[in-house]
Each structure stands twice: as structure tokens, then as C-alpha cells.
Design a protein around this motif. Structure first.
Motif, PDB file in Angstrom:
ATOM      1  N   UNK A   1      15.894 -18.031  -5.741  1.00  0.00           N
ATOM      2  CA  UNK A   1      16.233 -16.948  -6.658  1.00  0.00           C
ATOM      3  C   UNK A   1      16.190 -15.586  -5.966  1.00  0.00           C
ATOM      4  N   UNK A   2      15.050 -15.203  -5.349  1.00  0.00           N
ATOM      5  CA  UNK A   2      15.027 -13.912  -4.658  1.00  0.00           C
ATOM      6  C   UNK A   2      15.646 -13.947  -3.271  1.00  0.00           C
TER       7      UNK A   2
ATOM      8  N   UNK B   1      27.052 -14.037 -17.883  1.00  0.00           N
ATOM      9  CA  UNK B   1      27.928 -13.585 -16.791  1.00  0.00           C
ATOM     10  C   UNK B   1      27.282 -13.839 -15.437  1.00  0.00           C
ATOM     11  N   UNK B   2      26.028 -13.428 -15.266  1.00  0.00           N
ATOM     12  CA  UNK B   2      25.400 -13.500 -13.941  1.00  0.00           C
ATOM     13  C   UNK B   2      24.932 -14.899 -13.585  1.00  0.00           C
TER      14      UNK B   2
ATOM     15  N   UNK C   1      24.860 -17.842  -8.607  1.00  0.00           N
ATOM     16  CA  UNK C   1      23.551 -18.199  -8.037  1.00  0.00           C
ATOM     17  C   UNK C   1      23.381 -17.773  -6.589  1.00  0.00           C
ATOM     18  N   UNK C   2      24.483 -17.584  -5.848  1.00  0.00           N
ATOM     19  CA  UNK C   2      24.383 -17.180  -4.443  1.00  0.00           C
ATOM     20  C   UNK C   2      24.000 -15.717  -4.294  1.00  0.00           C
ATOM     21  N   UNK C   3      24.010 -14.969  -5.409  1.00  0.00           N
ATOM     22  CA  UNK C   3      23.604 -13.556  -5.381  1.00  0.00           C
ATOM     23  C   UNK C   3      22.612 -13.297  -6.521  1.00  0.00           C
ATOM     24  N   UNK C   4      21.633 -14.194  -6.635  1.00  0.00           N
ATOM     25  CA  UNK C   4      20.467 -14.113  -7.528  1.00  0.00           C
ATOM     26  C   UNK C   4      20.678 -14.710  -8.904  1.00  0.00           C
ATOM     27  N   UNK C   5      21.905 -14.851  -9.393  1.00  0.00           N
ATOM     28  CA  UNK C   5      22.133 -15.538 -10.649  1.00  0.00           C
ATOM     29  C   UNK C   5      21.596 -14.803 -11.863  1.00  0.00           C
ATOM     30  N   UNK C   6      21.095 -15.559 -12.836  1.00  0.00           N
ATOM     31  CA  UNK C   6      20.642 -15.011 -14.120  1.00  0.00           C
ATOM     32  C   UNK C   6      19.354 -14.220 -13.971  1.00  0.00           C
ATOM     33  N   UNK C   7      19.058 -13.348 -14.936  1.00  0.00           N
ATOM     34  CA  UNK C   7      17.798 -12.596 -14.889  1.00  0.00           C
ATOM     35  C   UNK C   7      16.584 -13.524 -14.881  1.00  0.00           C
TER      36      UNK C   7
END
Length: 264
Positions: free
Chosen positions: A58-59, A180-181, A185-191
Motif C-alpha cells: 500500500x505505501x 475511483x482510486x 493499486x500501483x499508485x497506492x489505490x484506495x484510501x
């Protein structure tokens, strides 16, 4: 910002960083292109850091890893040179920040490995296209980032709390932002958290640890995404003899399209 280079062209953005025409943050530059966080470590620590990234996707969503001693990253775009193409770097010795240069050619060594990690700036184009506000872009500032009390999974000397970025949204907008986010997943994905900052160890939303504060308007809640500054914080805690990172918000702009890293 002065119009001295094509801000929509990722190669032009990199050249501007290389020549010193761009030394500020990269939010909203080259919309639709993937931006990347940077961590550079000696090869002796590279395996442990790679395991840390794999355990904390995630991070730390890995986009690319360089060969030892090779500063070129052709998999991320034309003529990408990690020594020059980030607008501002941070140099660390024994966990202490010693300088913030705009060029690290004189610091490059044959034993260094560069890790490029996905950045939340990349999914902001999708948020904007969906009609969702991105406050730091509206205000022309860097995104606010905070250290939390959310632990990461350790690997070797690397471990510590997650860093998050924050964007204010109404509750309805936050629900849509999750949808949307999640496609990225390759750029952090969901909150990772919505609402009460204290629940993740943030004492004052108006005082970010990195970046700039942004306006919170009536009816809005803070929405937090895992942030690629986490590796920088973790490396600082591990106190390696030598390492290099990007200055928060000053990313490598790649030629990769956001659609290429989206899950449709």
C-alpha cells in the motif's frame, strides 16, 4: 509557474528538472502520467528494502528497481536519469538530513540501487476527470502528508509507521474517491482511512509533517491515502550510513500512462 517548458510533456518535465528550470513540486504536471517516489540505497541494503516494499504494497508499490550502479531507467521513459531528473533530492547520512540538492551526479556510486515507488499524484488526474476536487492543486501547493501510528511490516532494519497524504472531501465525494482510486493499486489505490485524524495518530490536521496545509471546508472530512514518503521515513529510522530520497512532493515524472497501471 513560468511557462518555460511544456508541463504536459513528461520528457520536457524531466529535462526541466535536469537543467534546473524546475525545482518545485510536481503536482499536476504531465497529467495522466505516472509519477514516482524515490529511494536510493547501497546494494548491501537493497534486498532488505525490496522485501520491505513487497510486505507493504500500500505505501510502497514498486514501479521499478535499477541495476546496481546504473542511473538509467529506460523502463520508465525516454532518457530517464535518476541522478538529474527529480526536481529536488534529499541526502541522508546515518539518518540525518545533510543536503537537498537538485542534482546528485557527484554523489552517485557504483553500489547504489534506485527504487521507484508509485505516487498518489498519479491518481489525481482520474479524480479530477470524475469531478472530484483536489484541494492542493486548487491552492497551488504541495499535498499535506502526515506520520501516523499505523505500523508497517518490518524487513531487516526497515520498519516504522506509515505516512499518509490527505485530501478533503465531502462524504459523498469520499465514497466516489474510494471507487475511483481503487483502480490504481500501483499508485497506492484506495484510501486507508477516512475521518477522525486522531484515530491514526495525527494530532493536528493543520500541521502536516511534510508538504503544506490545505483548507478544510464545512461539510468535508479528511481522506487519507498511503503515501510514498513512508519509505523515506522508514529509511530515516533505520539510519543507514548513506541514502538518497526525493524531497516530498518532488517526484520523478515518468512516460508511463495512468491507464497502463489502472485495473479496469
Amino acid at each position: 509557474m513560468s511557462p518555460d517548458f511544456d508541463r504536459a510533456d513528461p520528457h520536457a518535465v524531466r529535462l526541466a528538472a535536469r537543467t534546473g528550470a524546475l525545482t518545485g513540486h510536481t503536482a499536476h504536471l504531465a497529467p495522466g502520467r505516472v509519477q514516482a517516489n524515490l529511494a536510493i540505497l547501497p546494494v548491501a541494503l537493497a534486498h532488505d528494502f525490496l522485501r520491505f516494499c513487497q510486505r507493504n504494497p500500500k505505501p510502497c508499490p514498486l514501479l521499478a528497481v535499477s541495476e546496481p550502479g546504473d542511473p538509467m531507467l529506460p523502463m520508465l521513459g525516454r532518457d530517464v536519469d535518476i541522478r538529474t531528473d527529480v526536481p529536488r533530492y534529499r541526502v541522508w547520512c546515518d539518518g540525518e538530513l545533510v543536503s537537498e540538492p537538485t542534482d546528485i551526479r557527484d554523489l552517485w556510486r557504483d553500489d547504489l540501487v534506485a527504487f521507484l515507488i508509485g505516487c498518489s499524484f498519479s491518481f489525481e488526474a482520474a479524480m479530477l476527470a470524475d469531478g472530484l476536487p483536489v484541494r492542493h492543486i486548487e491552492q497551488g501547493t504541495n499535498v499535506p502528508m502526515y506520520r501516523t501510528n499505523v505500523p508497517t511490516v518490518e524487513a531487516g532494519p526497515f520498519g516504522g509507521p506509515m505516512v499518509v497524504s490527505m485530501r478533503p472531501l465531502t462524504a459523498a465525494q469520499a465514497i466516489r474517491a474510494v471507487q475511483v482510486t481503487s483502480r490504481f493499486p500501483a499508485v497506492h489505490g484506495a484510501p486507508v482511512h477516512l475521518g477522525d485524524p486522531a484515530a491514526i495518530g495525527i494530532a493536528d490536521i493543520g500541521k502536516p509533517d511534510y508538504g503544506d496545509p490545505v483548507e478544510m471546508r464545512p461539510g468535508e472530512i479528511p481522506v487519507f491515502w498511503a503515501c510514498g514518503v513512508t519509505p523515506q521515513s522508514v529509511i530515516e529510522h533505520a539510519r543507514p550510513p548513506f541514502s538518497i530520497s526525493h524531497a516530498p512532493g518532488h517526484m520523478l515524472v515518468t512516460d508511463l500512462s495512468n491507464s497502463a497501471v489502472a485495473v479496469m
